[in-house]
Design an enzyme around this catalytic site. Structure first.
Site, PDB file in Angstrom:
ATOM      1  N   GLY A 191      -6.465  11.011   9.787  1.00 16.65           N
ATOM      2  CA  GLY A 191      -7.667  10.353  10.299  1.00 16.65           C
ATOM      3  C   GLY A 191      -8.659  10.051   9.177  1.00 16.65           C
ATOM      4  O   GLY A 191      -8.467  10.448   8.029  1.00 16.65           O
ATOM      5  N   ASP A 241     -11.855  11.031   7.658  1.00 16.49           N
ATOM      6  CA  ASP A 241     -12.794  12.165   7.633  1.00 16.49           C
ATOM      7  C   ASP A 241     -12.720  12.967   8.925  1.00 16.49           C
ATOM      8  O   ASP A 241     -13.748  13.410   9.465  1.00 16.49           O
ATOM      9  CB  ASP A 241     -14.229  11.660   7.384  1.00 16.49           C
ATOM     10  N   ARG A 293       0.836  -1.214   0.000  1.00 14.90           N
ATOM     11  CA  ARG A 293       0.000   0.000   0.000  1.00 14.90           C
ATOM     12  C   ARG A 293       0.873   1.267   0.000  1.00 14.90           C
ATOM     13  O   ARG A 293       0.561   2.260  -0.662  1.00 14.90           O
ATOM     14  CB  ARG A 293      -0.900  -0.038   1.242  1.00 14.90           C
ATOM     15  N   HIS A 342     -17.262  15.219   1.725  1.00 15.10           N
ATOM     16  CA  HIS A 342     -17.875  14.075   2.398  1.00 15.10           C
ATOM     17  C   HIS A 342     -19.387  14.301   2.509  1.00 15.10           C
ATOM     18  O   HIS A 342     -19.816  15.407   2.857  1.00 15.10           O
ATOM     19  CB  HIS A 342     -17.256  13.911   3.796  1.00 15.10           C
ATOM     20  N   LEU A 395      -5.551   8.146   2.046  1.00 17.55           N
ATOM     21  CA  LEU A 395      -4.217   8.567   1.604  1.00 17.55           C
ATOM     22  C   LEU A 395      -3.205   8.246   2.693  1.00 17.55           C
ATOM     23  O   LEU A 395      -3.527   8.283   3.877  1.00 17.55           O
ATOM     24  CB  LEU A 395      -4.250  10.059   1.292  1.00 17.55           C
TER      25      LEU A 395
HETATM   26  C1  GAR Z   1     -19.899  12.253  -3.122  1.00 20.74           C
HETATM   27  O1  GAR Z   1     -21.142  12.320  -2.510  1.00 20.74           O
HETATM   28  C2  GAR Z   1     -18.797  12.273  -2.081  1.00 20.74           C
HETATM   29  O2  GAR Z   1     -19.096  13.020  -0.963  1.00 20.74           O
HETATM   30  C3  GAR Z   1     -18.723  10.825  -1.736  1.00 20.74           C
HETATM   31  O3  GAR Z   1     -18.820  10.154  -2.954  1.00 20.74           O
HETATM   32  C4  GAR Z   1     -19.665  10.906  -3.812  1.00 20.74           C
HETATM   33  C5  GAR Z   1     -18.984  11.042  -5.137  1.00 20.74           C
HETATM   34  O4  GAR Z   1     -19.857  11.518  -6.101  1.00 20.74           O
HETATM   35  N1  GAR Z   1     -17.489  10.549  -1.042  1.00 20.74           N
HETATM   36  C6  GAR Z   1     -17.418   9.789   0.044  1.00 20.74           C
HETATM   37  O5  GAR Z   1     -18.366   9.182   0.485  1.00 20.74           O
HETATM   38  C7  GAR Z   1     -16.049   9.703   0.644  1.00 20.74           C
HETATM   39  N2  GAR Z   1     -16.109   9.149   1.961  1.00 20.74           N
HETATM   40  P1  GAR Z   1     -19.346  11.868  -7.571  1.00 20.74           P
HETATM   41  O6  GAR Z   1     -18.411  10.735  -8.003  1.00 20.74           O
HETATM   42  O7  GAR Z   1     -20.585  11.952  -8.409  1.00 20.74           O
HETATM   43  O8  GAR Z   1     -18.607  13.174  -7.486  1.00 20.74           O
END
Ligand code: GAR
Length: 206
Positions: free
Chosen positions: A148, A150, A70, A114, A98
């Site tokens: 961390g 989020d 990783r 998020h 990351l």
């Molecule tokens: C978004 O809602 C973003 O917040 C979420 O994935 C979606 C991507 O949408 N991310 C997470 O849940 C990260 N923990 P998109 O590909 O249409 O931009």
């Protein structure tokens, strides 16, 4: 307190790419102040990469599984991003944590979006978890990425009401409408006005 600024964006994606699309649209206006110099993904054959191609933005794919460890993947991702000399990295639906190398190289210069009001409902299922908890208001958060999950300093948030008949898909779609607007506004302000970070407090502008 060091003031940071940026103009060149690298956007990291894993899926549909509607947040990326919103940023692409915003960057078409020179007054927005930013340019997406590359899109990076942790998987191929996703809508987000097709959106980048359509917009003529160079893209790269680095799969964790193609690396022995990783940390090797993390170093490769760090190098691929650094080669584009970005001022700001935007994780827009990037579903990988990351690592040390990346966070060391881009400390304070990487934001994530998020789909919940952090610190509530971090992790992969922010929308599902909020719905299961029964909250009446949820939303989205733009945060500075740290080690961390989020857990980094909050840059901006927007609220979205939960409807009685919502399921995960309907609620997520409504959050994403607010999320795209928030991400575009927040990244634009960071780029144009700069930002500073003092402890957990993020301030855009002077
Ligand atoms: C978004 O809602 C973003 O917040 C979420 O994935 C979606 C991507 O949408 N991310 C997470 O849940 C990260 N923990 P998109 O590909 O249409 O931009």
């Amino acid at each position: 307190m060091r003031k940071l600024s940026a103009r060149r964006l690298v956007v990291l994606v894993s899926g549909e790419g509607t947040n990326l699309q919103a940023l692409i649209g915003a960057c078409e206006d020179p007054g927005y102040g930013a340019q997406i110099v590359a899109v990076g993904a942790d998987r191929g054959n996703i809508a987000a990469l097709r959106r980048a191609e359509q917009a003529g933005i160079p893209a790269f794919v680095l799969r964790v599984g193609d690396h022995a460890h990783r940390d090797d993947w993390d170093r490769a991702l760090t190098g691929a991003c650094a080669a584009r000399e970005p001022g700001l990295i935007v994780c827009a639906g990037f579903m990988k944590l990351l690592g040390k190398a990346f966070l060391g190289r881009f400390a304070g210069r990487c934001v994530n979006t998020h789909p919940a009001l952090l610190p509530s409902f971090p992790g992969m299922h922010g929308v599902r978890d909020a719905l299961a908890y029964g909250v009446k208001v949820t939303g989205c958060t733009v945060l500075i990425v740290d080690e961390g999950v989020d857990a980094g300093p909050v840059v901006a948030q927007a609220c979205v009401r939960v409807h009685d008949d919502d399921d995960e898909a309907t609620l997520h779609e409504r959050i994403k409408v607010a999320e795209r607007a928030l991400l575009v506004e927040t990244v634009g302000r960071m780029v144009r006005e700069g930002w500073s970070l003092e402890g957990r407090k993020v301030r855009i502008g002077s």
